[in-house]
Design a protein around this motif. Structure first.
Motif, PDB file in Angstrom:
ATOM      1  N   TYR A   1       0.423   5.731   0.215  1.00  9.48           N
ATOM      2  CA  TYR A   1      -0.416   6.906   0.405  1.00  9.48           C
ATOM      3  C   TYR A   1       0.425   8.139   0.097  1.00  9.48           C
ATOM      4  CZ  TYR A   1      -3.122   3.524   3.130  1.00  9.48           C
ATOM      5  OH  TYR A   1      -3.819   2.416   3.540  1.00  9.48           O
ATOM      6  N   GLN A   2      -0.190   9.134  -0.503  1.00 15.14           N
ATOM      7  CA  GLN A   2       0.474  10.422  -0.683  1.00 15.14           C
ATOM      8  C   GLN A   2      -0.307  11.461   0.114  1.00 15.14           C
ATOM      9  OE1 GLN A   2       1.992  11.429  -4.587  1.00 15.14           O
ATOM     10  NE2 GLN A   2       1.494  13.599  -4.260  1.00 15.14           N
ATOM     11  N   ILE A   3       0.399  12.133   0.995  1.00 16.32           N
ATOM     12  CA  ILE A   3      -0.230  13.045   1.946  1.00 16.32           C
ATOM     13  C   ILE A   3       0.470  14.393   1.878  1.00 16.32           C
ATOM     14  CG2 ILE A   3      -0.624  13.471   4.410  1.00 16.32           C
ATOM     15  CD1 ILE A   3      -0.849  10.370   4.685  1.00 16.32           C
TER      16      ILE A   3
ATOM     17  N   LEU B   1      -4.872  13.870   3.123  1.00 12.99           N
ATOM     18  CA  LEU B   1      -4.670  12.733   2.227  1.00 12.99           C
ATOM     19  C   LEU B   1      -5.007  13.147   0.792  1.00 12.99           C
ATOM     20  CD1 LEU B   1      -4.182   9.666   1.736  1.00 12.99           C
ATOM     21  CD2 LEU B   1      -6.630   9.351   2.126  1.00 12.99           C
TER      22      LEU B   1
ATOM     23  N   ILE C   1      -6.465   7.703   9.755  1.00 14.98           N
ATOM     24  CA  ILE C   1      -6.951   6.824   8.700  1.00 14.98           C
ATOM     25  C   ILE C   1      -6.838   5.353   9.098  1.00 14.98           C
ATOM     26  CG2 ILE C   1      -6.630   6.127   6.285  1.00 14.98           C
ATOM     27  CD1 ILE C   1      -5.540   9.023   5.821  1.00 14.98           C
TER      28      ILE C   1
ATOM     29  N   LEU D   1      -1.569   9.575   8.707  1.00 13.14           N
ATOM     30  CA  LEU D   1      -2.091   8.311   8.190  1.00 13.14           C
ATOM     31  C   LEU D   1      -2.476   7.378   9.335  1.00 13.14           C
ATOM     32  CD1 LEU D   1      -2.596   6.257   5.894  1.00 13.14           C
ATOM     33  CD2 LEU D   1      -0.162   5.640   6.072  1.00 13.14           C
TER      34      LEU D   1
ATOM     35  N   PRO E   1       0.832  -1.203   0.000  1.00 15.89           N
ATOM     36  CA  PRO E   1       0.000   0.000   0.000  1.00 15.89           C
ATOM     37  C   PRO E   1       0.864   1.249   0.000  1.00 15.89           C
ATOM     38  CG  PRO E   1       0.047  -0.990   2.178  1.00 15.89           C
ATOM     39  CD  PRO E   1       0.771  -1.944   1.269  1.00 15.89           C
TER      40      PRO E   1
ATOM     41  N   GLU F   1      -4.231   7.334  -2.569  1.00 16.22           N
ATOM     42  CA  GLU F   1      -3.883   6.029  -2.007  1.00 16.22           C
ATOM     43  C   GLU F   1      -3.964   4.969  -3.109  1.00 16.22           C
ATOM     44  OE1 GLU F   1      -6.802   4.330   0.774  1.00 16.22           O
ATOM     45  OE2 GLU F   1      -7.945   6.171   0.483  1.00 16.22           O
TER      46      GLU F   1
ATOM     47  N   TYR G   1      -1.486   1.216  -4.644  1.00 14.78           N
ATOM     48  CA  TYR G   1      -0.588   0.090  -4.390  1.00 14.78           C
ATOM     49  C   TYR G   1       0.662   0.185  -5.259  1.00 14.78           C
ATOM     50  CZ  TYR G   1      -4.452  -2.051  -1.887  1.00 14.78           C
ATOM     51  OH  TYR G   1      -5.465  -2.297  -1.007  1.00 14.78           O
TER      52      TYR G   1
END
Length: 268
Positions: A6-8, A260, A89, A85, A4, A263, A265
């Protein structure tokens, strides 16, 4: 393998501001070359990787950060992004998280007054024994009021306009004898005590949008100069970002918001 990601956006309350960080949760550490390759592929200032606590870690999560070129010793915005995150989240309602890092020790992030606050080591600047010969010329601005140093050079200007106007020669900054260059000046907006920018081209980050680790040096400098332990800061990169700052002995508290953005993969 599917991971996984995520870009935040950190140190901002709205998407497309602040500093974007990639965050990759792991079950266990991957080889360093794989972590570096993922960070290079992401091509953001930093990618953060974190793993669950081990039996001897007292609940502290392992955390590491990579630019597209190198692993770094300390990163604020990607730590804030990772905490966002985890606390909002993956484990909503969490009020505090502790990270164990290889070079910066234990770092804590806590929810305070509606935002997340980093507890980081202070890195007060000192007068360096020498200043890299091409530093001022590479920055391309007026003569600075002072040049100090900790991990990074801290170049102080008289006014924020000079900091905003800088167009550094990145090639000229490639061989400086410090990790990076922070430039700073008094704030020029209501409620902003100081402004800054951050350049680290040799580490794969020509200009960082918002740099938490730089404030480990900026906060003690401005706290002493302005005779206060509570400050408001703005990093005046193109994206820009806002930080609340507090000096607490040999630690600094750096507060900010995060959002966020993405998101998905990784497939490797």
């Amino acid at each position: 393998m599917r991971l996984p990601i995520y870009q935040i956006d950190a140190f901002t309350s709205a998407a497309f501001g602040g500093n974007p960080a990639a965050v990759v949760p792991l079950d266990a550490w991957l080889p360093d070359a794989t972590l570096q390759a993922i960070a290079m592929e992401n091509n953001l200032s930093e990618t953060a990787f974190f793993v669950p606590p081990g039996p001897q870690d007292d609940g502290a999560w392992g955390l590491r950060w990579f630019t597209p070129a190198v692993e770094v010793d300390l990163c604020g915005h990607a730590t804030l992004a990772t905490a966002h995150l985890m606390m909002n989240i993956l484990h909503p309602g969490t009020e505090r998280v502790v990270f164990r890092t290889q070079k910066a020790g234990l770092l804590t992030v806590a929810r305070e007054e509606g935002r997340l606050t980093l507890d980081f080591p202070a890195r007060p600047p000192q007068t360096p024994d020498r200043v890299h010969d091409g530093l001022v010329a590479a920055l391309g601005g007026p003569a600075p009021a002072a040049i100090l140093a900790a991990r990074d050079y801290l170049v102080v200007y008289d006014d924020a306009a000079a900091v905003r106007a800088l167009t550094p020669d990145m090639a000229g900054l490639l061989d400086i004898d410090r990790f990076a260059v922070i430039v700073t000046a008094p704030g020029d907006e209501p409620g902003v005590d100081f402004v800054s920018r951050f350049f680290a081209p040799a580490k794969g980050v020509p200009e960082d949008p918002v740099t938490g680790s730089a404030h480990c040096t900026l906060i003690p400098y401005w706290a002493r100069r302005l005779n206060t332990d509570r400050l408001s800061a703005r990093q005046v990169s193109r994206r820009g970002g806002a930080l609340t700052c507090r000096l607490d002995g040999d630690r600094v508290r750096i507060g900010g918001d995060a959002v966020l953005f993405l998101e998905g993969y990784i497939h490797i």
